[in-house]
Scaffold this active site. Sequence first.
Site: not given
Lengths: 170, 302, 790
Positions: C495, C497, C535-537, C730, C732, C735
């Site tokens: 979800g 994106g 982990a926003s990876r 960019a 992350g 989270e």
Amino acid sequence: MNPIKAISKHVATFRINGRDRETIIEPHMLLVDVIREKLGLTGTKRACGTGNCGSCTVLLDGVPIRTCICLAITATGSAITTIEGLAKSDGTLHPLQQAFIDHAASQCGFCIPGMLLASAALLADNPKPTRAAVKRALVGNICRCTGYVKIIDAVLDAATQRTKTMEVRT
Amino acid sequence: MGRVLQPFEYYEPLTVTEALSLMSSASTKVLAGGCDLVPSMRCGIVRPTRVVSLRKVRGLDVLKLDPRGGFHAGALVKIHQCATHAREGDGLAALWDAVELVQPHIRNMGTLIGNVCSAVPFLDIPVALVALQAEIRITNGNSQRALLVEDFYTAAGTTALKAGELVLSIALPPPAQNASSAHFRINKGRRREADLPKVNASCYVALDAPTKTIVEAVIAVGCCSFRPLRMREAEAVLKGAPAERTSYARAAAAAAKCIAPLTNAPWVEETRQEFVHALVFDALEKAAHRASSKTNTSRSAA
Amino acid sequence: MSAEFSYIGKRMPRPDIGPKVTGEAKYTEDMVVPGMLEGRILCSPHAHAKIKNIDTSKAQALPGVVAVITHRDVPDRKFTRSTMAEAEPGGLYPMERQDQYVLAEKVRYIGDWVAAVAAEDIYTAERALDLIEVEYELLPTIFDPFAALDQQAPQVHDDAPGNIAFEGEYPFNCGDVKSAFEQAEVFAEFAGVNSRQKHLHLETDAAIAWWDASRRLNIISPAQGAHLGKRHLAKRIFTDLSEGDIHWISPAIGGGFGARLALGVEPVAVVLARMSGRPVRVTMTREEDFSGYSSRTDQHQTIRIGAQKDGTITAIEQQIVSDSGAYLSHSATTSIVNCVQTLGLFSCPNILGQIKVVYTNTPTTSGFRGYGNPEGAFIMQQAVDIVAEKLGMDPVEFRLKNIRKVGEPSIFPPVALAHTALAQCIHVGAERFGWKQKWAGWGKVKTGRHRRGVGLSVLANCTSAGGVLLEHSSAMIKVMADGSANLIVSPTEMGQGILCGLQQVAAETAGLKFENIRMVSGDTDVTLFDIGSHASRSMFVIGNAVANAGAKIKEQIRVLAVPKFEKWQKKVTPAEIEVREGRVFLKEDPSVGFDVSEVAHDAIYNFGFAGAQIAATGSYLATDMAQNHQAAFAEVEVDTETGAITVLKYVVAHDIGRAINPQLVEGQMEGGAVQGLGFALTEDFIVDPETGRVLTDSLFTYRPPLTTDVPEMDNLLVEDAAPNAGPFGAKGVGELPVASPAAAIANAVYDAIGVRIHSLPMAPEKLLYALRHRGEGPAPGASRVTGQFL
């Protein structure tokens, strides 16, 4: 007086997305299961099972209801609109669907069919809702991803676009 | 506890007599909107062997409006139909407030009577109906009886409905001319098995407009017992009292004092009393405010 | 084509959104495999019991029932639901324990799995569950993590004395905290605990498993890291399989938030499929999800901070006691990561973090978006404010003085902080919020029923676990003869994106048209190894792999394009050629060029040309955590009669590095903020302290935010392209948005009413009790953490 007969397994007709569909049902079957499993319209989602989250919303005679707490047999004789019936038959998207795309108003997408149908019912009833009216109309539809902001924006945008089109027409 | 329901005998009678003839057994359940019955069956809270749907019974979908502000709703009248007749600012505003707290889809599916008959102890509408002194009409096929909503609940999840009886309709008496009502709720955590996840209250206030004193007050508090509680001691405090904050505070304190604990956790009970105090105060103030603005509007309209 | 980028920084449309608005998107439960059976699981009604006898004969005899399984039918091997061990270089993971079987012989919480059935239809399957007769021998129970630490407490696991599931230290403890506290001029201590927030992914857990004709195991399920999942299944449970025997498909996923990083019903589906010889779809109910195996871990924490009078922080100590529930899963890892994010925020020479994770007879907890950070932030940000108040310093200034700067250690201290825009976030956020106008100063007593206050929170979060986990990823791009391409890549689109963002990166770096790139994902037979989306990876690690592949594609196109310029009588080198938006042209004269399909077509159909399709694999290995930051500001109004908190305004600025797609970044921030609002105010997961039953097992009692709960919000993107980060700089974003609200709101509540709230959510009854009993110490029913009640 004749004794009343129990209704058991039978062939039922559902008026769904403008067409009559026949399928074998039993009285204990939930509408969500008949729509998904028997009629193959899996856009209607089951998420809470208690009528709280709105994912399983369909329109019954134009009014949003919850199919996870509705016996399928009680929907026979009514016109049902599912998410698959929102776009035109030629595939043209409903203004709400286009607005949801433009605003990236869907993330995981699981709540979106219910959101769109509840929004469609709102706009049918109130073509120019305020932000508060949109929030109120969608208060029974839970979204866990978007924080609702883009959903509300999309509904308001669709309402404006639609009003504009109507103004042009008249 | 399942995803689906298990089979039961299912009937769709066409008349009240037919419906009653099917309701002899104790394991029969009546289906109207289904908002409570269907999920309860799925979760195994109730396991009826027979379900009698009222959806085709003639005459139960009638909503009769009283020109003086009350109404009379049959067993199939949906919540949203009643709500439109209980607009904010009107005498039945507590019902409007309570309906506003019900999710839109449920308003469309659920019936007003179903909301009462489900006997779920944390709903909002039954509390408002107690404050508005609503009365339900019950039939057993031979005779009818009437019962105030406040007298309808006999134990947890249980109503005064006897085997072979059916609720036909509910009547909301028209409010007095200078009267209105209000409903408030607080969502809280369900802290113990016996605890409930909300506290709510509805108040009805009738004023003597010239003296701004309270002629009659009805106070109903929910989620403090298996049923909405009528707070008669607190009501008595208000009789003849001036319609002002000190009166509401005294009544609110009296109401809070009457709450019996649901759990063995003292802090849970202490805060429940605090909530009752706040809710009763707010509901009285808002009901009185609505009642006095109603007086003003009707005068200016006249 | 004057703009710097064609697609980066643009609000491109998500590739997955069309099917989601038409209802055509297929989630696991929407899939039907021919011959498929319906599987359901029998859950324990007891919190702690040994199964003395289990009789399945009546269930077996029911017509339509094909398989019934109990603990006797599952592999005699313990495993952990967490699949994170497979993301470790050595596959060794001290933060987890192999502590459960697929089905239990000894149940350890109400909801633990006892047996399962596969039947021709779901009605029969559920009827069969009712017919299974289980005889339980009840065992003493323990529900409170602190009571569980007592010597005499009942043991949840025989091999975990004292119910200690994990005990350890923050790996980067440094200095001498004890003497630093002795020398500190100002000292503050704050203790409290978060609630077990439920992920509440709307799609409840489900899996379909079957063996195909080539005897391979196929699984369809909403896994967040299917490559880890298949290895985990083969290594830990079904040891007769090797990972190549498993083909795992993740279709559309109805929300993840970390829950799908742990195995769900997949192992049960596998055993049922094996027993029945048929495909089996196992599904769950929302009630089962509530009393099941995924929620945030409740971490009871005490944080102590020492500082000098000039506002320099000199010592920080964090003590954590986490309640893992019945099985460990992610609870130890989230506790350590809490330390990483919390203790790594400020410059401080003396740091001590200590962790204990305890077993109880309550549902298993796991990893949840933020993974320890929201839990830590609620305690830490209040402790920080207490110090600022004692110093008489503006809490904004106090934080600005102590946050880490470039060149200092990062939150992963072996690596120096390469980039931070946190100070900028604080300035931008404070300005937009109007902090200077709204904050009245410390100690201003407010009166009246409704009281307003403001507060803030300043946080850091990792982008990946570079340096610790297998933070590498690979992506493939192949170009078809018409100039369109497939990007084959393995994030988990649940979800957020990410597919759209990666499509933008591929189009930009390869020089292809955005709409001509088709995403291929969610299939372990097709995609290359990757540890999944967490982990926003994903944009950092996978994005860099895509950028690498894209650059290779562009280079191939340039080389192949050289002879094509002969028709203009141009002799060019590849370096003189640019490829952008699907067009190949000369840098010095963009009017000279042609569609990329001309090269792509020749590569495949013109044998004399190159003899190879344009295709490339790109890879990336992260060694940095490229930390991202937020500064959040909240204004609240407290009703001192009802205890209700209303958030009037919420402003948050995020150090994103570069927003590949600002619309999707906003979506993460808005969604995270509202999820964080639920964590702060309404989402109360309550286990009955007497029975161990989950009292919030439906949406009647568990309350996530609704449309009407959304406050006025400003989600600000602070863009400053970061080095050592993702493509185009960019960082992350997934989270941190969920971590900020509770911390900022808690400080605003204190500003309004002068009372600190120690436990989440800040429910009205907690607030009222705290108001009426201020200064009295721990409330009745308090756990050992000072001053809170549960």
